[in-house]
Design an enzyme around this catalytic site. Structure first.
Site, PDB file in Angstrom:
ATOM      1  N   GLU A  43       0.810  -1.211   0.000  1.00 42.95           N
ATOM      2  CA  GLU A  43       0.000   0.000   0.000  1.00 42.95           C
ATOM      3  C   GLU A  43       0.849   1.269   0.000  1.00 42.95           C
ATOM      4  O   GLU A  43       0.496   2.269  -0.640  1.00 42.95           O
ATOM      5  CB  GLU A  43      -0.951   0.006   1.212  1.00 42.95           C
ATOM      6  N   LYS A  62      24.328  -0.398  -1.092  1.00 42.76           N
ATOM      7  CA  LYS A  62      23.737  -1.479  -0.308  1.00 42.76           C
ATOM      8  C   LYS A  62      23.944  -1.261   1.188  1.00 42.76           C
ATOM      9  O   LYS A  62      24.980  -0.789   1.630  1.00 42.76           O
ATOM     10  CB  LYS A  62      24.332  -2.825  -0.728  1.00 42.76           C
ATOM     11  N   ILE A  81      21.990  -2.793 -20.396  1.00 45.03           N
ATOM     12  CA  ILE A  81      22.289  -3.857 -19.437  1.00 45.03           C
ATOM     13  C   ILE A  81      21.427  -5.088 -19.652  1.00 45.03           C
ATOM     14  O   ILE A  81      21.837  -6.195 -19.339  1.00 45.03           O
ATOM     15  CB  ILE A  81      22.141  -3.326 -17.990  1.00 45.03           C
ATOM     16  N   ARG A  83      10.550   0.561  -4.539  1.00 40.63           N
ATOM     17  CA  ARG A  83      10.884  -0.646  -5.298  1.00 40.63           C
ATOM     18  C   ARG A  83      10.812  -1.866  -4.384  1.00 40.63           C
ATOM     19  O   ARG A  83      11.491  -1.938  -3.348  1.00 40.63           O
ATOM     20  CB  ARG A  83      12.285  -0.508  -5.891  1.00 40.63           C
ATOM     21  N   TRP A 105      19.727 -12.702  -3.700  1.00 41.41           N
ATOM     22  CA  TRP A 105      18.379 -12.146  -3.840  1.00 41.41           C
ATOM     23  C   TRP A 105      17.296 -13.207  -3.700  1.00 41.41           C
ATOM     24  O   TRP A 105      16.164 -13.026  -4.120  1.00 41.41           O
ATOM     25  CB  TRP A 105      18.266 -11.418  -5.167  1.00 41.41           C
ATOM     26  N   HIS A 139      18.025   4.659 -11.760  1.00 40.63           N
ATOM     27  CA  HIS A 139      17.233   4.667 -10.529  1.00 40.63           C
ATOM     28  C   HIS A 139      16.651   6.038 -10.231  1.00 40.63           C
ATOM     29  O   HIS A 139      16.096   6.260  -9.149  1.00 40.63           O
ATOM     30  CB  HIS A 139      18.075   4.176  -9.350  1.00 40.63           C
TER      31      HIS A 139
END
Length: 776
Positions: A23, A124, A448, A532, A578, A711
Site C-alpha cells: 500500500e 547497499k 544492461i 521498489r 536475492w 534509478h
C-alpha cells in the site's frame, strides 16, 4: 538516568513498512504522479502505521511497554536521519524553508533528483539487498533539528493508546556512512563533524522525553562492520564519545543501542562502559560474547530470531542461547537479530507453497510470534513453551529429511569438479579473437538487459497465470514486444542488442521458476529501495536445470538482426543473494550447484549461435562479509562460482557481467578475478568516482562504467553523458571502454528511456569524433 524504565521481555528491531499489499508503494508512486496530494499520502501512511501497531499487539508484543518499534519510513531510514539533522546538500537548498525544514515533496527529490540536480547516491545496506541513500556532509553542513517527524509519529501512536519505541539511525553510523559533500576539501571525513551533530540528537532525545517516550532505539550497525572506510580505532572512539554525551543527557528516554548484522567484538567493551541502558546483540550472525566489564549492568537484548531469512529455525537452540546471555546480565530480553524489513509480512498469505514448505517457514508475523513465545518462556520457564519448541524442532527435522533437499546426482557432479572446470584461458588471446569476430566500433554501445515493463506486459503475464491466455498466445505477445525492442535499438543506433526481457517478472525469480530446488511466493514482497519491492525466491533444495530456460528467446531475437544479441542470465551469487537461501549447508556449496545449472544454459546458448552472454552479478559486493577474517573464503567461492558458470565456452564467445550500487574499491581484485571479458558497473550517480579504483588497480579487461542513472527519473543530457564518457577515458584506456546505462531499464518508462538512450548514442558519437580510436 536516575531510574531506568523496564525494557520489554520481547521485541523486534523493526517491521516491514511497505504494507501487506504494498500500500505504501502504491500511495507514494501515486503522489509522485500527482494522482494524490500530500494530505492523502500522509493519511494512507498513518493508517499503515496504525495497522502495524495493532497487528504487532495481536501477535504478542505489548501495547504499553515500548516493545513496538516506531520504524516507519517513506523511503529510507538513512535519508530520514539525514533530513532530521538538516543534512541537505547545497544543490537542494531551494527545497529548504526559512526554518530549515524540507517538505515531503522535497524529501523525495533528494532521493530521486530533479532537473540538473543529481539525487543522493545509493548503495547497499551492509550485507543485505536493501539500498540506502548516502548522505553528503561537509564543513558547511548546518546541523539542526530540521524534522520532528519521529516525535510526531510517537505522539500519533500515544494518542491511539500505544507506548512505542522511536527508532533512528545513530550518529556514528549516520556519519560513517556519509560521503564528503561537493564543497568539502580533500581529505575531509564526515565523522569529524560528530561533535556538531550530537547536540541535534540531544535535542531530539529531549523532545522525545517531553512527549513521554520511555525508550529510544539508536541503530548503530556500523559498529559491527570492518568494511567501513573509517579506521576502526576512530569508529570506536566516535562511539565512546557519542554515547558518553548522549548517555549523560537529562532528561531523555533510556537508550537501546541496536547493532545488527554481526558481532560487536571490540565495540562491545566500549558500549558496556558507556551510559546506555540496553545493548542489542545479533546472535544469528554472531555468538554469545564472554564476560565484559559493565555488561552486567545493561539490559542485553538477545537477537536470536533471524530477521534476515525466512526459515522457522531451531527455536529450542534459540532459547538455550538466551539462557547463555542471561549468565552475563540479570536483565535479558528476546528480539530479532535485525529489522524485519528484510522479510515478507506473513506466510499465511501464501496459498501455493504447499503444506510441507509452509511449515518450515517464518515470515515477519511468524517471527514476531516466535519472539513472543521465547519471551513467555523467559518469564515463565521453558516448560511453559515446550510444545512450541517441540513443534519447531519437528518441522526442522522434517525439512532436512524431505525429498529434494539432497539430490545425489547434483552432489556427485559438484564432487567431481576439477581445477580445469574453473579456468578459461588467456584473456589477451580471447580479446583478439572476439574483436575479429564481432567487429564492434570504438566505444561500443549497449544496454544492461531489460527494457521497460509496460502495463500490457504485466497484464499478459497475469492473464497467462490465470489461464486467460494460452502459452502460445503469450509467446506471440512477448515475441511482438521483443521485435519492437529490437527495432527501437536499431533506430537508436546501439551496437550490441538485447531482447528486453519482457517474459521475465524478475531477474532472479524467472530463473527460480525454471530451476529445481526453488519455490516462489505470491505475496512475499520486501523493500529493495524506496518504492521498489521484490519477491525473493525460496531456495530450499539442491539445484539443477531440468531444461533450457532462455535459449528460444535469444535465438528468436538474434533472427531479427545482424547485430550481436546478448544472451542474458543472472549469476550464481546474485541468485543466492536475492533469494532466501537454505541455511543447512555452506553458501559456497549452493553456489556451485547454481553455477553448474547456468553453465549448462550458457553452453546451449553458445551452441545456438549466441556469441555474447551476459551473466549478471550485481550482488557480488553485497554479500561480502562484514568481518575481514571471513572475506577471503567468500571471495574464493563467489568468484569461483562465476568462473565455473562461464569457463566452458570457446575463446571467441564474449562473456559480460554487470555489477551495481556497491563500493567497488574493496572488491576490485575480485572483479578482475571473475575474468569476464566485459564488466559493466554503476558509475553515473557517483559521477565516475569508481574509475580511479579501476585505474589504480591496473584493470585491463573491458569495462562499461554507467553513464545513465536509471534509478532516477532524470533524463541525462547529451552534455552530461559526454562529460561522463570523457571522464572515464581520462582514467581508462579507450580500447577497454564500453558505453551503457548503470543498470537495467525495467523500472523506467519508455519516453524517458528512449530520450536517455538517444542522448547516450549522440554523446558517444561526439566522443568518437573527438577521440581517435586506439589500435589494439
Amino acid at each position: 538516568m536516575t531510574t531506568t524504565p523496564a525494557f520489554p521481555t520481547g521485541t523486534i528491531l523493526g517491521y516491514p513498512r511497505i504494507g501487506r499489499r504494498r500500500e505504501l508503494k502504491k500511495a507514494v508512486e501515486a503522489f509522485w504522479a500527482g494522482r494524490i496530494d500530500e494530505a492523502e499520502l500522509e493519511a494512507t501512511s498513518a493508517g499503515l502505521r496504525d495497522a502495524t501497531r495493532a497487528r504487532l499487539v495481536a501477535l504478542g508484543l505489548g501495547q504499553a511497554d515500548s516493545s513496538i518499534p516506531e520504524s516507519f519510513s517513506y523511503y529510507d531510514q538513512v535519508l530520514d536521519a539525514a533530513v532530521t539533522v538538516g543534512a541537505v546538500p547545497s544543490r537542494f537548498s531551494a527545497l529548504v524553508d526559512s526554518d530549515g525544514r524540507i517538505d515531503l515533496a522535497g524529501y523525495f527529490t533528494l532521493a530521486r533528483g530533479e532537473g540538473d540536480n543529481l539525487p543522493l547516491e545509493m548503495t547497499k545496506w551492509f550485507d543485505s539487498n536493501y539500498h540506502y541513500l548516502v548522505p553528503e556532509i561537509g564543513p558547511e553542513t548546518n546541523f539542526a533539528l530540521a524534522s520532528d517527524r519521529i516525535v510526531r509519529e510517537f505522539t500519533e501512536a500515544k494518542a491511539a493508546g500505544y507506548l512505542t519505541r522511536p527508532v533512528i539511525v545513530g550518529p556514528v553510523t549516520l556519519l560513517a556512512l556519509s560521503k564528503p559533500s561537493d564543497e568539502a576539501p580533500a581529505g575531509f571525513v564526515p565523522l569529524s563533524r560528530l561533535d556538531d551533530v550530537l547536540p541535534v540528537y540531544a535535542t531530539l532525545l529531549q523532545r522525545l522525553a517531553e512527549v513521554g517516550a520511555e525508550w529510544v532505539q539508536l541503530d548503530e550497525p556500523a559498529l559491527v562492520s570492518e568494511s567501513i572506510e573509517v579506521p576502526r580505532a576512530e569508529l570506536l572512539a566516535a562511539a565512546e564519545r557519542a554515547y558518553s554525551v548522549l548517555g549523560t543527557l537529562e532528561p531523555r528516554p533510556a537508550i537501546f543501542l541496536a547493532a545488527p548484522y554481526g558481532s560487536l567484538d571490540d565495540a562491545l567493551p566500549v558500549l558496556a562502559a558507556s551510559p546506555v541502558e540496553a545493548i542489542g546483540l545479533d546472535l544469528v550472525r554472531g555468538s554469545v560474547p564472554g564476560a565484559v566489564p559493565g555488561l552486567a549492568d545493561k539490559v542485553l537484548v538477545a537477537g536470536v530470531i533471524d530477521g534476515h531469512n525466512i526459515w522457522r529455525g531451531d527455536l529450542a537452540a534459540a532459547f538455550d542461547t538466551v539462557g547463555a546471555v542471561a549468565k552475563l546480565s540479570p536483565r535479558v530480553a528476546v528480539s530479532t537479530s535485525t529489522s524485519l524489513l528484510h522479510v515478507p509480512h506473513d506466510v499465511q498469505d501464501e496459498s501455493s507453497l504447499g503444506d510441507d514448505l509452509t511449515s518450515w517457514l517464518a515470515f515477519a508475523d511468524q517471527k514476531v510470534n516466535q519472539v513472543a513465545t521465547l519471551a513467555h518462556g523467559l518469564t515463565h520457564g521453558k516448560s511453559a513453551i515446550q510444545a512450541e519448541l517441540d513443534a519447531a524442532s519437528a518441522a526442522l527435522a522434517a525439512r532436512l529429511a524431505a525429498p529434494g533437499v539432497r539430490d545425489g546426482a547434483v552432489r556427485a557432479r559438484t564432487a567431481g569438479l576439477t581445477e580445469a572446470d574453473f579456468n578459461r584461458g588467456d584473456y589477451a588471446a580471447r580479446a583478439v579473437a572476439q574483436e575479429e569476430a564481432l567487429g564492434l566500433p570504438f566505444l561500443p554501445t549497449t544496454t544492461i538487459g531489460s527494457f521497460p515493463q509496460t502495463g500490457e506486459i504485466r497484464r499478459a503475464r497475469a492473464q497467462l497465470g490465470k489461464g486467460e491466455l494460452t502459452a502460445d498466445e503469450y509467446t506471440a505477445l512477448m515475441r511482438a514486444e521483443i521485435a519492437r525492442v529490437v527495432d527501437l535499438q536499431h533506430e537508436l543506433g546501439l551496437d550490441v542488442l538485447v531482447h528486453g526481457e519482457p517474459e521475465r517478472n524478475d531477474m532472479v525469480q524467472y530463473f527460480a521458476e525454471n530451476l529445481d530446488g526453488f519455490a516462489v511466493t505470491e505475496n512475499g514482497w520486501v523493500q529493495s529501495y524506496g518504492s521498489r519491492c521484490t519477491r525473493p525466491s525460496i531456495l530450499w533444495g539442491d539445484v539443477s536445470r531440468p531444461k533450457p530456460i532462455t535459449v528460444d528467446w535469444s535465438v528468436y531475437t538474434q533472427s531479427l538482426t545482424e547485430k550481436p544479441v546478448k544472451g542474458m542470465l543472472t549469476g550464481p551469487v546474485t541468485i543466492l543473494a536475492w533469494s532466501f537461501v537454505r541455511d543447512d549447508q555452506p553458501l559456497g556449496e549452493t553456489a556451485r550447484q547454481v553455477a553448474l545449472a547456468l553453465r549448462d544454459e550458457i553452453g546451449d546458448l553458445e551452441s545456438a549461435g549466441i556469441t555474447i552472454v551476459q551473466v549478471d552479478e550485481p550482488a557480488l559486493r553485497e554479500l561480502l562479509p562484514l568481518k575481514k577474517k571471513d572475506q577471503a573464503d567468500y571471495l574464493d567461492w563467489s568468484v569461483g562460482s562465476f568462473k565455473l558458470a562461464t569457463a566452458g565456452v570457446a575463446e571467441v564467445t564474449q562473456i559480460h557481467t554487470h555489477l551495481c550500487y556497491s563500493e567497488f574499491g574493496v572488491v576490485i581484485e575480485a572483479i578482475r578475478n571473475l575474468d569476464a571479458d566485459v564488466t559493466s558497473i554503476e558509475a553515473a550517480r557517483s559521477r565516475m568516482e569508481v574509475v580511479s579504483d579501476i585505474q589504480s588497480s591496473g584493470f585491463d579487461h573491458g569495462i562499461g562504467p554507467g553513464v545513465y542513472d536509471i534509478h532516477s527519473p532524470r533524463v541525462p543530457s547529451v552534455t552530461e553523458v559526454t562529460e561522463l564518457i570523457e571522464r572515464a577515458l581520462e582514467s581508462i584506456p579507450g580500447r577497454q571502454v564500453w558505453i551503457n546505462p548503470d543498470c537495467g531499464l525495467k523500472t523506467r518508462g519508455y519516453d524517458e528511456t528512449i530520450e536517455s538512450l538517444a542522448n547516450i548514442v549522440e554523446a558517444t558519437q561526439i566522443v568518437r569524433a573527438r577521440v581517435e580510436a586506439p589500435v589494439r
